[in-house]
Design a protein around this motif. Structure first.
Motif, PDB file in Angstrom:
ATOM      1  N   PRO A 184      -4.050 -38.913  54.877  1.00 55.64           N
ATOM      2  CA  PRO A 184      -4.094 -37.526  55.141  1.00 55.64           C
ATOM      3  C   PRO A 184      -4.465 -36.435  53.866  1.00 55.64           C
ATOM      4  CG  PRO A 184      -1.841 -38.434  56.043  1.00 55.64           C
ATOM      5  CD  PRO A 184      -2.552 -39.595  55.163  1.00 55.64           C
ATOM      6  N   THR A 186      -3.864 -33.112  52.528  1.00 56.53           N
ATOM      7  CA  THR A 186      -3.163 -31.850  52.866  1.00 56.53           C
ATOM      8  C   THR A 186      -3.414 -30.760  51.858  1.00 56.53           C
ATOM      9  OG1 THR A 186      -1.424 -32.386  51.160  1.00 56.53           O
ATOM     10  CG2 THR A 186      -1.306 -33.630  53.351  1.00 56.53           C
ATOM     11  N   THR A 244      -8.758 -29.731  55.260  1.00 57.30           N
ATOM     12  CA  THR A 244      -7.906 -30.851  55.258  1.00 57.30           C
ATOM     13  C   THR A 244      -7.591 -31.347  56.685  1.00 57.30           C
ATOM     14  OG1 THR A 244      -6.107 -28.899  55.769  1.00 57.30           O
ATOM     15  CG2 THR A 244      -6.324 -29.412  53.475  1.00 57.30           C
ATOM     16  N   ARG A 270      -4.473 -39.223  47.906  1.00 58.56           N
ATOM     17  CA  ARG A 270      -5.658 -38.725  48.816  1.00 58.56           C
ATOM     18  C   ARG A 270      -6.715 -39.594  48.549  1.00 58.56           C
ATOM     19  NH1 ARG A 270     -10.084 -35.078  47.285  1.00 58.56           N
ATOM     20  NH2 ARG A 270     -10.781 -37.268  46.713  1.00 58.56           N
TER      21      ARG A 270
END
Length: 313
Positions: A184, A186, A244, A270
């Protein structure tokens, strides 16, 4: 007797065929883009006219879950396996964080990994790249940016094209990056930040290119980055966005779009895979900085074979 010029002497003036000179003058310059942004039409691929218009105006396009969940497991497992492999850390293609000693980036992953080679030839990715660039495409570069939790360092603001032009010899802005999120992305773990609209302006940077500049720049780039005043002007005119999304999200962005990312001090990694698709009509010449080209694992210079799409796993 042959005389070898110093980096400074090799960069005293732009070449006659250089439409985007940089690093030659003591002051930065801002000029207008001289190439189209979109080369294909709505009938040439999966993107609609509205999506093509958005990319033309903003220099990027983002999609949530363009890569399916069943595929992601395979790609993420491969990413983690490469990270644990000590032989990978010792390879020339590996970039180690300057402070923590952790793996920062790994280049030419499409040649090291059959799994990631399938991803770079994913039909959805290649179809979009072909449509935006209006031609068959080949892979100029591939890499993993790990940006692990707690100590993943920033990537400072830059235009990829400025480096690919000056240090690799790519002549025109007919290429793009595709960032595939395998974890993900974010608002908190150092997502890609983009200055939308910045792709229409070219920032000529200050400072001659050192020999073998890539040895330092891949860890922390200081030459070929924009000055504060030029960045401030771009942000004042265009603002900043940070696409995102969950694992499987994909962002395409133009080669001249100004972008960067913050450090990741969260526990959440990330980790993204980047594929740089270049038009087969835009292959590299001699680097415009006047120095020898960077290694082929950073910038492909021999194999311009169009990518043949492969079925996803």
């Amino acid at each position: 007797m042959t005389t070898t010029l110093s980096p400074q002497a090799a960069q005293t003036r732009p070449r006659d065929d250089d439409r985007y000179p940089s690093r030659f003058w003591p002051e930065p310059r801002i000029s207008e883009r001289r190439d189209p942004v979109v080369h294909g039409g709505a009938g040439d691929g999966p993107l609609s006219e509205a999506e093509l218009r958005f990319y033309r105006d903003n220099g990027y396009l983002s999609f949530e879950q363009l890569i399916g969940a069943h595929e992601l497991e395979t790609y993420l497992a491969e990413l983690n396996a490469l990270r644990r492999d000590e032989a990978v850390r010792q390879a020339a293609e590996a970039v180690i964080e300057p402070d923590s000693g952790e793996l920062r980036s790994l280049f030419e992953v499409h040649k090291r990994s059959a799994v990631l080679r399938r991803l770079c030839a994913h039909p959805r990715l290649v179809a979009i790249a072909r449509q935006l660039l209006g031609s068959e495409v080949y892979l100029h570069q591939s890499r993993i940016n790990y940006k692990g939790g707690f100590r993943g360092k920033e990537f400072y603001w830059h235009s990829d094209f400025e480096t690919w032009h000056m240090e690799d010899g790519v002549p025109a802005m007919r290429m793009l990056s595709c960032s595939v999120s395998l974890t993900p992305n974010t608002p908190h773990n150092g997502p890609l930040m983009i200055i939308p609209g910045s792709h229409q302006r070219y920032i000529s940077c200050v400072g001659a290119t050192p020999e073998e500049h890539y040895l330092a720049s891949l860890r922390r780039q200081e030459v070929g980055v924009p000055d504060d005043a030029s960045l401030r002007r771009l942000v004042e005119d265009f603002g900043i966005v940070a696409p995102t999304g969950p694992a499987g999200s994909v962002t395409f962005f133009d080669c001249n779009t100004m972008h960067g990312s913050n450090s990741n001090i969260t526990p959440l990694p990330r980790s993204n895979v980047f594929f740089v698709y270049n038009s087969v009509h835009n292959t590299p010449a001699a680097p415009f900085c006047g120095l020898p080209p960077r290694p082929s694992f950073i910038a492909e210079r021999q194999d311009f074979t169009p990518i043949q799409t492969e079925a996803s796993p």
